[in-house]
Motif scaffolding. Structure first.
Motif, PDB file in Angstrom:
ATOM      1  N   SER A 184       7.652  -9.490  -4.963  1.00  0.00           N
ATOM      2  CA  SER A 184       6.854  -8.349  -4.692  1.00  0.00           C
ATOM      3  C   SER A 184       5.709  -8.007  -5.563  1.00  0.00           C
ATOM      4  CB  SER A 184       7.909  -7.149  -4.727  1.00  0.00           C
ATOM      5  OG  SER A 184       7.322  -5.950  -4.288  1.00  0.00           O
ATOM      6  N   ASN A 185       4.841  -7.494  -4.818  1.00  0.00           N
ATOM      7  CA  ASN A 185       3.519  -7.201  -5.827  1.00  0.00           C
ATOM      8  C   ASN A 185       3.090  -5.836  -5.129  1.00  0.00           C
ATOM      9  OD1 ASN A 185       1.253  -7.141  -7.306  1.00  0.00           O
ATOM     10  ND2 ASN A 185       0.299  -8.613  -5.987  1.00  0.00           N
ATOM     11  N   GLY A 186       3.652  -4.834  -5.820  1.00  0.00           N
ATOM     12  CA  GLY A 186       3.196  -3.302  -5.451  1.00  0.00           C
ATOM     13  C   GLY A 186       4.426  -2.606  -4.200  1.00  0.00           C
ATOM     14  N   LYS A 190       4.617  -5.109   0.134  1.00  0.00           N
ATOM     15  CA  LYS A 190       3.768  -6.205  -0.219  1.00  0.00           C
ATOM     16  C   LYS A 190       4.616  -7.384  -0.494  1.00  0.00           C
ATOM     17  CE  LYS A 190       0.101  -3.997  -0.563  1.00  0.00           C
ATOM     18  NZ  LYS A 190      -1.208  -4.279   0.222  1.00  0.00           N
ATOM     19  N   ARG A 191       5.778  -7.441  -0.160  1.00  0.00           N
ATOM     20  CA  ARG A 191       6.716  -8.783  -0.498  1.00  0.00           C
ATOM     21  C   ARG A 191       6.290 -10.091   0.210  1.00  0.00           C
ATOM     22  NH1 ARG A 191      12.616  -7.745   1.298  1.00  0.00           N
ATOM     23  NH2 ARG A 191      11.484  -7.263   3.137  1.00  0.00           N
TER      24      ARG A 191
END
Length: 406
Positions: A184-186, A190-191
């Motif tokens: 996850s990025n955010g 955003k996964r």
């Protein structure tokens, strides 16, 4: 084992094996194929392996025509001299009673010919010449595919795996993909899928291809995709296959028969050893967990199929049950596969829901999926099979109602 690959394929059935082979054939990518047991130990190994192009969905016919060419000359298609698929060119007869199904069959044969299929309507006399055992008094329409037949599902899959290994694919048997590895990025929106978790640890991947068929729900349990989401509409059912022996030996050259005159859309083909193999084209029995599938053939089904096969072939009067087995189907609402990137979850490509006709499509689907993953235009447009079609109400509905002949 490497810690990372360009492509990881979960599922060593015929579809996963075909995808792996074609990715390796078309690219220099690092590829790994994982199976929870031995390759072809799931649904593929229990397939009746019938190969025919009779479909009423145009893209299905296009895929099966290309696949049929592969089965006819398997060694050349794979570029290997020591592989085999066991193809028997028996031909395929489809029978309909009077009424709507007869009209649909006639219309569909014309559509198939327009797509390049070698198929035609024939009369009862010609059908009896092709298959002298048949009683056809209740049949109003008959279709004939001379180039169709059946194959060996295990040999076919092992052929793809052998050819894939020789092109550098790493094949891991008895190594289940336990879950998808998510990053996850955010936040949840955003996964993305960045690999898989196996008993030996995390294996990173640029893209994961999910081709585990009836085990799809379990693999995606932690992914955020659910049976109620647009990307995963799936039911699993248990199908029973029976073989019967009669007083006379049933020849291996006799055509496959699809019988639309009976409610369960029975089909039968030579089984080897002089027996006839009999299955159904209906939903089967609902199944929550394919690992808990009972092997027993219900007595009422045995009696029904025995009666139906005896009515269609009087020579099987007094036929005895010689064998039975069960296999799981992964079924979508329109009885057609899901093929495409998972909506809202980058890094994951879905390939499931083959609904009983994955084997006959697998050669072409493997190539088309590989082409799509590599950014190439596929030989057959896979857009009709996109996961979003259920939410869009763009179902691929066949002319004969629910069933694997869509």
């Amino acid at each position: 084992m490497r810690r990372g690959y360009d492509f990881v394929i979960a599922g060593g059935g015929v579809v996963g094996a075909s995808v792996a082979f074609h990715l390796a054939e078309l690219s220099d990518a690092w590829i790994a194929l994982f199976d929870r047991g031995e390759v072809c130990s799931g649904g593929t190994g229990r397939s009746c392996a019938i190969i025919r192009s009779h479909y009423s969905v145009a893209s299905n016919t296009a895929l099966t025509l290309r696949s049929l060419d592969v089965f006819r000359d398997f060694r050349e298609a794979l570029g290997e001299d020591d592989v085999q698929c066991g193809f028997v060119n028996s031909g395929y007869l489809i029978l309909s009673g009077p009424g709507a199904f007869a009209d649909r069959l006639a219309d569909n044969l014309a559509r198939q010919r327009a797509l390049g299929a070698d198929t035609s309507p024939i009369g009862r006399a010609e059908a009896r010449e092709l298959h002298p055992w048949l009683e056809l008094g209740d049949v109003a329409a008959i279709g004939w595919e001379p180039g169709s037949g059946y194959a060996d599902p295990v040999a076919t899959t092992l052929g793809y795996v052998t050819a894939a290994r020789r092109r550098g694919v790493a094949v891991f048997e008895h190594t289940p993909v336990e879950r998808l590895h998510l990053a996850s990025n955010g936040g949840p929106a955003k996964r993305r899928v960045t690999g898989v978790t196996t008993p030996d640890g995390i294996v990173e991947a640029g893209c994961v291809v999910s081709a585990v068929g009836p085990w799809t729900r379990g693999l995606h349990a932690d992914s955020g995709l659910s049976d109620d989401a647009e990307a995963l509409r799936l039911q699993v059912s248990r199908h029973v296959v029976l073989t019967f022996g009669g007083a006379s030996s049933y020849g291996s050259e006799l055509p496959i028969v699809k019988d639309l005159t009976v409610d369960n859309k029975m089909y039968f083909r030579p089984a080897g050893g002089g027996d006839v193999l009999v299955g159904t084209g209906d939903f089967g029995d609902p199944l929550e967990d394919p690992d808990q599938m009972t092997a027993a053939a219900p007595g009422e089904l045995v009696s029904l199929q025995q009666a139906q096969i005896r009515a269609r072939m009087p020579a099987f009067e007094g036929a005895r049950l010689t064998d039975s087995w069960v296999g799981p189907y992964d079924i979508t609402p329109d009885w057609n596969p899901v093929l495409g990137p998972a909506p809202g979850l980058p890094g994951l490509y879905l390939a499931y829901g083959f609904s009983g006709h994955g084997f006959k499509m697998a050669p072409a689907i493997g190539r088309c999926v590989a082409q799509s993953l590599l950014g190439e235009a596929p030989d057959v447009d896979l857009q009709p099979y996109r996961p979003e079609r259920f939410e869009e109400q763009a179902l691929l509905l066949g002319a004969y109602g629910a069933g694997s002949i869509s």
